[in-house]
Design a protein around this motif. Structure first.
Motif, PDB file in Angstrom:
ATOM      1  N   VAL A 180     -43.890  38.564 104.070  1.00 25.86           N
ATOM      2  CA  VAL A 180     -42.443  38.754 104.023  1.00 25.86           C
ATOM      3  C   VAL A 180     -42.163  40.184 103.591  1.00 25.86           C
ATOM      4  N   ASP A 181     -41.184  40.797 104.219  1.00 28.78           N
ATOM      5  CA  ASP A 181     -40.746  42.141 103.846  1.00 28.78           C
ATOM      6  C   ASP A 181     -39.991  42.057 102.516  1.00 28.78           C
ATOM      7  N   SER A 182     -40.378  42.890 101.548  1.00 27.31           N
ATOM      8  CA  SER A 182     -39.715  42.846 100.239  1.00 27.31           C
ATOM      9  C   SER A 182     -38.248  43.259 100.317  1.00 27.31           C
ATOM     10  N   ALA A 183     -37.863  43.898 101.439  1.00 26.32           N
ATOM     11  CA  ALA A 183     -36.461  44.294 101.623  1.00 26.32           C
ATOM     12  C   ALA A 183     -35.648  43.232 102.344  1.00 26.32           C
ATOM     13  N   ALA A 184     -36.199  42.045 102.526  1.00 26.73           N
ATOM     14  CA  ALA A 184     -35.462  40.967 103.200  1.00 26.73           C
ATOM     15  C   ALA A 184     -34.105  40.777 102.530  1.00 26.73           C
ATOM     16  N   PRO A 185     -33.019  40.728 103.302  1.00 26.14           N
ATOM     17  CA  PRO A 185     -31.680  40.643 102.695  1.00 26.14           C
ATOM     18  C   PRO A 185     -31.447  39.377 101.893  1.00 26.14           C
ATOM     19  N   ASN A 186     -32.146  38.295 102.238  1.00 21.17           N
ATOM     20  CA  ASN A 186     -32.021  37.047 101.494  1.00 21.17           C
ATOM     21  C   ASN A 186     -33.441  36.523 101.255  1.00 21.17           C
ATOM     22  N   MET A 187     -33.979  36.797 100.054  1.00 21.79           N
ATOM     23  CA  MET A 187     -35.359  36.424  99.775  1.00 21.79           C
ATOM     24  C   MET A 187     -35.537  34.910  99.763  1.00 21.79           C
ATOM     25  N   THR A 188     -34.531  34.171  99.347  1.00 21.72           N
ATOM     26  CA  THR A 188     -34.625  32.714  99.341  1.00 21.72           C
ATOM     27  C   THR A 188     -34.922  32.198 100.745  1.00 21.72           C
ATOM     28  N   GLU A 189     -34.103  32.611 101.692  1.00 21.97           N
ATOM     29  CA  GLU A 189     -34.288  32.156 103.071  1.00 21.97           C
ATOM     30  C   GLU A 189     -35.616  32.655 103.641  1.00 21.97           C
TER      31      GLU A 189
END
Length: 318
Positions: A180-189
């Protein structure tokens, strides 16, 4: 001897190469010739006096060293400071002989980062076989080892979070099942999606702030989040106790020095298992860079940029 000294708190610019008298060991201590000194993210906090334990000036940073005793034996040790130097004083109670087949750099990767990953999985999160494990900062010193140890300990699915394609590729190479990209806008999803639509069982988090808050919301019932650092320098939202009961989740904190307060030689158990895994080729340590002692500032700058991988070390012999 040459050493790095801090006489005022601040960023990497406060790390100054200087000449100091050799440290004097107490009767029960050893004076060693330092061959390598480990650089930890906690050192960057100590330099600005923002770590868990307040620092006193002047100081020589560095809490882990590999080197030789006067009789030639190689050891790796945790210290109360003074590691960024050509010589250091070590307490035999926090020193471990380096076995054949394990390099000084590998030993340094194990004594803090490896032991941290081991304790997080074995003690803090109490990971069980078949569970899903999220490793934030998966290309870092703890992360690269935590990814591998989680698989070795029987994790059903390891999800590695990292900031670049190169780092995520490394995590996959080390055994992660998804990234997962650490910059994902919604880490939960993002975490739930990476776990094939299911909530996750274990999260190892050293980032803080938004990442911690959103990872906590990704936990499955009876899931555990083990928190051991604040790389983002952001404070997570306060944990609401009713939510822990509502979702049957656990939040644990971990600071490695507390391991010595546990009954039995937990640190010794961790080091013995880690040394064996490395010597047998089952666990791979990653050295992200070796800097001459005089370039300690560059090592701190690299670490704070979060662009590094694996373990950073200083070489006081050059």
């Amino acid at each position: 001897m040459r050493a790095i000294q801090i006489t005022e708190f601040g960023g990497p610019e406060v790390l100054t190469l200087t000449d100091l008298p050799d440290p004097e060991p107490k009767p029960h201590e050893h004076l060693i010739e330092v061959t390598r000194a480990g650089v930890n993210y906690a050192d960057t906090h100590q330099a600005e006096n923002s770590y868990l334990s307040p620092a006193t000036l002047p100081l020589v940073p560095g809490s882990e060293v590999a080197g030789r005793l006067p009789d030639g034996r190689r050891i790796v040790a945790l210290t109360s400071g003074g590691g960024y130097a050509e010589k250091a004083v070590v307490d035999p109670n926090t020193a471990y002989g380096i076995p054949d087949g394990v390099s000084d750099e590998a030993a340094l990767a194990l004594i803090v980062q490896g032991a941290t990953a081991w304790v997080l999985l074995r003690k803090s999160a109490r990971m069980e076989a078949g569970e899903s494990v999220v490793v934030h900062a998966a290309a870092g010193g703890v992360g690269t080892l935590a990814v591998q140890l989680a698989k070795l300990f029987g994790a059903g699915r390891v999800i590695a979070v990292a900031s670049s394609g190169t780092k995520r590729e490394l995590a996959l190479e080390l055994g992660a099942d998804a990234v997962v990209d650490s910059a994902a806008p919604n880490m939960t999803e993002a975490l739930i999606e990476a776990n094939e639509g299911r909530r996750v069982d274990v999260v190892l988090d050293m980032v803080g702030g938004r990442v911690t808050d959103e990872s906590l919301r990704a936990l499955a019932p009876f899931g555990r989040l083990a928190f051991y650092g604040m790389a983002a320098r952001e404070t997570p939202s306060p944990v609401k106790l009713p939510n822990l009961m509502r979702f049957s989740t656990t939040v644990a904190g971990m600071w490695l020095p507390h391991v010595w307060m546990l009954p039995g030689d937990v640190m010794g158990q961790a080091m013995e298992e880690l040394f064996t895994l490395v010597a047998d080729g089952d666990l791979r340590t990653i050295t992200g860079g070796t800097h001459p002692l005089a370039e300690a500032r560059a090592a701190h700058e690299a670490l704070r940029s979060r662009g590094t991988i694996g373990k950073l070390v200083l070489d006081p012999t050059v």
